[in-house]
Design a protein around this motif. Structure first.
Motif, PDB file in Angstrom:
ATOM      1  N   TRP A  89     -18.464  31.030  13.919  1.00  0.00           N
ATOM      2  CA  TRP A  89     -18.277  29.590  13.724  1.00  0.00           C
ATOM      3  C   TRP A  89     -16.877  29.282  13.205  1.00  0.00           C
ATOM      4  CZ3 TRP A  89     -20.757  25.745  15.749  1.00  0.00           C
ATOM      5  CH2 TRP A  89     -22.059  25.943  16.208  1.00  0.00           C
ATOM      6  N   SER A  90     -16.274  30.206  12.494  1.00  0.00           N
ATOM      7  CA  SER A  90     -14.865  30.023  12.100  1.00  0.00           C
ATOM      8  C   SER A  90     -13.973  29.995  13.331  1.00  0.00           C
ATOM      9  CB  SER A  90     -14.424  31.145  11.152  1.00  0.00           C
ATOM     10  OG  SER A  90     -15.185  31.119   9.961  1.00  0.00           O
ATOM     11  N   ALA A  91     -14.268  30.905  14.267  1.00  0.00           N
ATOM     12  CA  ALA A  91     -13.498  30.913  15.511  1.00  0.00           C
ATOM     13  C   ALA A  91     -13.706  29.611  16.288  1.00  0.00           C
ATOM     14  CB  ALA A  91     -13.900  32.119  16.363  1.00  0.00           C
ATOM     15  N   PHE A  92     -14.976  29.140  16.339  1.00  0.00           N
ATOM     16  CA  PHE A  92     -15.251  27.888  17.055  1.00  0.00           C
ATOM     17  C   PHE A  92     -14.503  26.706  16.424  1.00  0.00           C
ATOM     18  CE2 PHE A  92     -17.814  23.985  16.963  1.00  0.00           C
ATOM     19  CZ  PHE A  92     -17.727  23.623  18.298  1.00  0.00           C
ATOM     20  N   CYS A  93     -14.536  26.607  15.098  1.00  0.00           N
ATOM     21  CA  CYS A  93     -13.845  25.494  14.427  1.00  0.00           C
ATOM     22  C   CYS A  93     -12.341  25.550  14.660  1.00  0.00           C
ATOM     23  CB  CYS A  93     -14.154  25.520  12.930  1.00  0.00           C
ATOM     24  SG  CYS A  93     -15.882  25.139  12.540  1.00  0.00           S
ATOM     25  N   ALA A  99      -7.920  22.249  20.052  1.00  0.00           N
ATOM     26  CA  ALA A  99      -8.124  21.331  21.178  1.00  0.00           C
ATOM     27  C   ALA A  99      -7.825  19.888  20.763  1.00  0.00           C
ATOM     28  CB  ALA A  99      -9.557  21.448  21.690  1.00  0.00           C
ATOM     29  N   ILE A 100      -8.256  19.512  19.546  1.00  0.00           N
ATOM     30  CA  ILE A 100      -7.996  18.142  19.068  1.00  0.00           C
ATOM     31  C   ILE A 100      -6.493  17.899  18.945  1.00  0.00           C
ATOM     32  CG2 ILE A 100      -8.239  16.595  17.089  1.00  0.00           C
ATOM     33  CD1 ILE A 100     -10.997  17.853  16.616  1.00  0.00           C
ATOM     34  N   LEU A 101      -5.773  18.863  18.344  1.00  0.00           N
ATOM     35  CA  LEU A 101      -4.320  18.716  18.229  1.00  0.00           C
ATOM     36  C   LEU A 101      -3.665  18.652  19.605  1.00  0.00           C
ATOM     37  CD1 LEU A 101      -3.099  20.986  15.284  1.00  0.00           C
ATOM     38  CD2 LEU A 101      -3.111  18.508  15.433  1.00  0.00           C
ATOM     39  N   ALA A 102      -4.219  19.415  20.560  1.00  0.00           N
ATOM     40  CA  ALA A 102      -3.653  19.387  21.914  1.00  0.00           C
ATOM     41  C   ALA A 102      -3.824  18.003  22.544  1.00  0.00           C
ATOM     42  CB  ALA A 102      -4.326  20.456  22.778  1.00  0.00           C
ATOM     43  N   PHE A 103      -4.989  17.364  22.304  1.00  0.00           N
ATOM     44  CA  PHE A 103      -5.207  16.013  22.829  1.00  0.00           C
ATOM     45  C   PHE A 103      -4.261  15.007  22.170  1.00  0.00           C
ATOM     46  CE2 PHE A 103      -9.162  17.496  24.712  1.00  0.00           C
ATOM     47  CZ  PHE A 103      -9.239  16.718  25.847  1.00  0.00           C
ATOM     48  N   PHE A 122     -10.969  25.576  23.723  1.00  0.00           N
ATOM     49  CA  PHE A 122     -12.201  24.880  23.334  1.00  0.00           C
ATOM     50  C   PHE A 122     -13.397  25.454  24.088  1.00  0.00           C
ATOM     51  CE2 PHE A 122     -15.191  21.345  24.201  1.00  0.00           C
ATOM     52  CZ  PHE A 122     -15.633  21.136  22.908  1.00  0.00           C
ATOM     53  N   TYR A 123     -13.207  25.740  25.364  1.00  0.00           N
ATOM     54  CA  TYR A 123     -14.289  26.342  26.158  1.00  0.00           C
ATOM     55  C   TYR A 123     -14.682  27.703  25.574  1.00  0.00           C
ATOM     56  CZ  TYR A 123     -16.640  28.673  30.027  1.00  0.00           C
ATOM     57  OH  TYR A 123     -17.537  29.366  30.782  1.00  0.00           O
ATOM     58  N   ALA A 124     -13.675  28.487  25.226  1.00  0.00           N
ATOM     59  CA  ALA A 124     -13.969  29.788  24.614  1.00  0.00           C
ATOM     60  C   ALA A 124     -14.719  29.598  23.304  1.00  0.00           C
ATOM     61  CB  ALA A 124     -12.663  30.546  24.375  1.00  0.00           C
ATOM     62  N   GLY A 125     -14.314  28.582  22.524  1.00  0.00           N
ATOM     63  CA  GLY A 125     -15.023  28.311  21.271  1.00  0.00           C
ATOM     64  C   GLY A 125     -16.452  27.892  21.511  1.00  0.00           C
ATOM     65  N   CYS A 126     -16.675  27.069  22.554  1.00  0.00           N
ATOM     66  CA  CYS A 126     -18.046  26.661  22.883  1.00  0.00           C
ATOM     67  C   CYS A 126     -18.896  27.876  23.270  1.00  0.00           C
ATOM     68  CB  CYS A 126     -18.026  25.651  24.025  1.00  0.00           C
ATOM     69  SG  CYS A 126     -17.399  24.037  23.547  1.00  0.00           S
ATOM     70  N   MET A 127     -18.330  28.753  24.051  1.00  0.00           N
ATOM     71  CA  MET A 127     -19.055  29.976  24.420  1.00  0.00           C
ATOM     72  C   MET A 127     -19.421  30.770  23.171  1.00  0.00           C
ATOM     73  SD  MET A 127     -19.364  30.191  27.795  1.00  0.00           S
ATOM     74  CE  MET A 127     -19.562  31.924  28.194  1.00  0.00           C
ATOM     75  N   ASP A 128     -18.460  30.879  22.245  1.00  0.00           N
ATOM     76  CA  ASP A 128     -18.737  31.594  20.997  1.00  0.00           C
ATOM     77  C   ASP A 128     -19.828  30.887  20.197  1.00  0.00           C
ATOM     78  OD1 ASP A 128     -16.793  33.446  21.607  1.00  0.00           O
ATOM     79  OD2 ASP A 128     -15.210  32.350  20.543  1.00  0.00           O
ATOM     80  N   ALA A 129     -19.782  29.529  20.190  1.00  0.00           N
ATOM     81  CA  ALA A 129     -20.777  28.780  19.427  1.00  0.00           C
ATOM     82  C   ALA A 129     -22.174  28.993  19.995  1.00  0.00           C
ATOM     83  CB  ALA A 129     -20.412  27.294  19.433  1.00  0.00           C
ATOM     84  N   PHE A 130     -22.310  28.848  21.311  1.00  0.00           N
ATOM     85  CA  PHE A 130     -23.631  29.031  21.919  1.00  0.00           C
ATOM     86  C   PHE A 130     -24.076  30.484  21.820  1.00  0.00           C
ATOM     87  CE2 PHE A 130     -22.212  25.232  24.521  1.00  0.00           C
ATOM     88  CZ  PHE A 130     -22.951  24.335  23.776  1.00  0.00           C
ATOM     89  N   HIS A 131     -23.130  31.412  21.916  1.00  0.00           N
ATOM     90  CA  HIS A 131     -23.437  32.831  21.721  1.00  0.00           C
ATOM     91  C   HIS A 131     -24.000  33.062  20.318  1.00  0.00           C
ATOM     92  CE1 HIS A 131     -22.658  37.069  20.859  1.00  0.00           C
ATOM     93  NE2 HIS A 131     -21.772  36.694  19.934  1.00  0.00           N
TER      94      HIS A 131
END
Length: 628
Positions: A89-93, A99-103, A122-131
């Motif tokens: 979850w640290s990696a996801f955050c 991603a927010i800073l990039a936007f 962000f996609y990689a973070g989402c994968m980590d989160a769901f994992h």
């Protein structure tokens, strides 16, 4: 920074230049710190440190624990899972913040490359989160954790490398294939990436029998992690350096550096991890956080650089504005100096020509007038003698010849003899008047008096009034302008006589024009134009007041009347130089003051204040400029 020539023969510089870490100190420090952090766990591990979390299976721990220690035993058995959750979850955050800073960066600069790469993270973070959710059984599934966690980890890492590779490759193809620079497109990609990540993990969770991903006895303990390792190496060695050459920025530089912990993560998992939550497993998850954190740091450095460049630009603009203001002031001063010089040159030429003309006319008139004036006495004597002869003739010859008598009566001899006295008296008065005018002209011009001289101020004023006498006389459209003299007792005044006479001429001439203008107006009462001249000597100062009862000067332009070329007279009737030159003569040449007080009820009053005596240093200093 130009280092190509000096470092072309040094391979290390070529390598650093290729990976875009040669000419940026911040990036150099970030790269060095990243390498040290990646090496530190390995060095500590080789030194005997163990970052793994070993605990008995939960079922075994529950069977062997008594009721009082049950909670502690359960937590100890699940400690590896807790650490795994915290790291994931640290990696996801971190990926989410990046991603927010990039936007935000896209909103400011419309650089679509940054949010696309941020979306990859962000996609990689989402994968980590769901994992992680699947590993913690927050997503319902049937697969066992021993197989689910390493399998979904490998899938997440593979997809993370692929999505980053695809995102970067989009900008290495021709521009017509580049993603659109629209926020709606980016939002669509974001939602799609989240759905794909969730669906991928959900499918994996619902598969009862997952492929084996760990081989503890083999040299490559996790073969499924080799593919992401290769992809991350391709990204770091070939794709991202080319991407930086096309889109140079601190963010793209940080992406290159982030491949170091990405590769290190895969090395620990592929060649070191043999069980869940062992030392290599936890080190890999920690390094993955670092891999997500480095692009975040790159974006932060980008914002810092933008802020500094903005501050530098603002300072440059302020400096430029200050420089322009200085140049504006200098140009205004130069313009004023040029206008003043032009006015002085014009007035110099004008007054020089006028002075020479006046002096020449006075000289040419003076000679014949002296001739006439000098012969009047002799003529009177001759006529007196003739009258005596005629009287004796009439006494001795009372009865002249008839023809002679007729001629005497025709010319009215008796009247002629009586009128001679009146004729000579008129001639003498006219000659005296001409001599007075010539003297006034000479006094006004004073071409031979360029230096200061002690003079009678009243004589200069009177000379000016004599020259202006014709303008003071009554005209068909106005009455005579009365001149009231309130002369005080003045000592000889030290001044430049010719220049001071110019001042009197300019001010009195303007007063006559103003009074003539007032006479043209419809006045409810009979208007009697007049000029009052007052002189006095107070506290070592000669004070001369020239007052008219004209229309006055409007208040809005009173602060402009001494400016060169400023005039309210119609074109062709005024140059705007008279008062400007007068002001310089009084304030600079005579170190005095020229004041103006005016209103519609009381007319205009000019006050000339001449300190006495003039200071020698300033007299010499202003002599040349004042004469202009």
């Amino acid at each position: 920074m130009n280092y190509q020539d000096s470092s072309a023969s040094k391979p290390i510089f070529k390598v650093l230049d290729y990976f875009a870490i040669y000419d940026q100190k911040n990036i150099q420090y970030l790269a060095i710190a990243t390498i040290l952090i990646c090496l530190a766990p390995t060095i500590l591990q080789l030194s005997g440190a163990d970052f793994g979390i070993t605990s008995p299976p939960l079922s075994q721990a529950i069977q062997t624990a008594d009721s009082t220690q049950l909670n502690n035993v359960i937590h100890r058995a699940l400690s590896g899972s807790f650490v795994h959750t915290i790291l994931e979850w640290s990696a996801f955050c971190t990926g989410l913040l990046t991603a927010i800073l990039a936007f935000v960066y896209f909103a400011l600069n419309r650089d679509v490359a940054t949010p696309i790469l941020g979306l990859s993270l962000f996609y990689a973070g989402c994968m980590d989160a769901f994992h992680t959710l699947a590993a913690d059984r927050l997503i319902t599934g049937v697969a066992s954790p021993e197989n689910l966690i390493p399998f979904t980890w490998a899938i997440c890492r593979l997809f993370s490398a692929l999505i980053l590779l695809v995102g970067v490759s989009l900008f290495l193809v021709p521009k017509r294939f580049h993603p659109q620079r629209k926020l709606s497109f980016l939002v669509f990609i974001t939602v799609l990436a989240s759905l794909v990540a969730y669906v991928t993990i959900a499918i994996c969770v619902r598969i009862e029998t997952l492929p084996q991903t760990m081989f503890p006895e083999a040299m490559i303990t996790r073969p499924w992690d080799v593919a992401p390792l290769i992809l991350f190496m391709i990204l770091g060695l070939f794709v991202l350096p080319r991407f930086y050459q096309k889109y140079p920025s601190l963010f793209t530089q940080s992406l290159i550096i982030s491949m170091i912990p990405q590769v290190a993560t895969q090395l620990h998992m592929a060649f070191g991890s043999t069980a869940l939550f062992d030392s290599a497993f936890n080190i890999a998850h920690f390094l993955k956080i670092l891999a997500y954190l480095i692009p975040f740091i790159g974006l932060c450095l980008t914002y810092i650089k933008i802020h500094r460049e903005k501050e530098k630009t603002v300072q440059q603009l302020m400096s430029t504005e200050f420089s322009l203001q200085q140049q504006k002031g200098q140009l205004e001063s130069t313009l004023q100096a040029l206008q003043s010089t032009q006015a002085q040159l014009i007035q110099t030429e004008k007054m020089s020509s006028l002075g020479q003309l006046v002096a020449g006319v006075a000289h040419e008139i003076n000679n014949p007038v002296n001739f006439i004036y000098g012969n009047l006495t002799h003529s009177e004597n001759y006529i007196h003698d003739i009258r005596q002869v005629i009287a004796l003739y009439q006494e001795h010859y009372p009865n002249p010849h008839p023809a002679l008598k007729e001629q005497i009566e025709a010319v009215e001899l008796d009247y002629l003899l009586e009128d001679f006295d009146g004729i000579f008296k008129s001639m003498r008065l006219g000659a005296d008047r001409i001599r007075s005018i010539v003297l006034s002209l000479r006094n006004f011009s004073r071409l031979d008096e360029a230096n200061t001289k002690d003079i009678d101020i009243h004589e200069g004023i009177d000379s000016t009034l004599i020259i202006l006498g014709n303008r003071l006389k009554a005209k068909h459209d106005r009455p005579e302008i009365a001149v009231i003299k309130n002369y005080g007792a003045l000592p000889p005044i030290n001044c430049y006589p010719s220049q001071l006479n110019q001042v009197f001429m300019n001010i009195l001439g303007n007063a006559i024009d103003a009074l003539a203008e007032q006479c043209q107006c419809d006045n409810p009462h009979p208007f009697k134009p007049q000029i009052c001249i007052t002189t006095q000597f107070v506290d070592s100062q000669c004070i001369i007041e020239l007052i008219d009862n004209g229309p006055g000067i409007p208040e809005r332009i009173q602060n402009q009347i001494f400016d060169p070329f400023f005039t309210t007279k119609p074109i062709g009737k005024g140059t705007g130089l008279g008062l400007s030159i007068s002001y310089k003569i009084i304030t600079q040449a005579h170190q005095g003051q020229l004041l103006c007080h005016s209103n519609a009820q009381n007319g205009t009053q000019f006050t000339i204040i001449l300190p006495q005596p003039l200071e020698e240093t300033q007299t010499c200093e202003h002599q040349s400029s004042a004469v202009l």
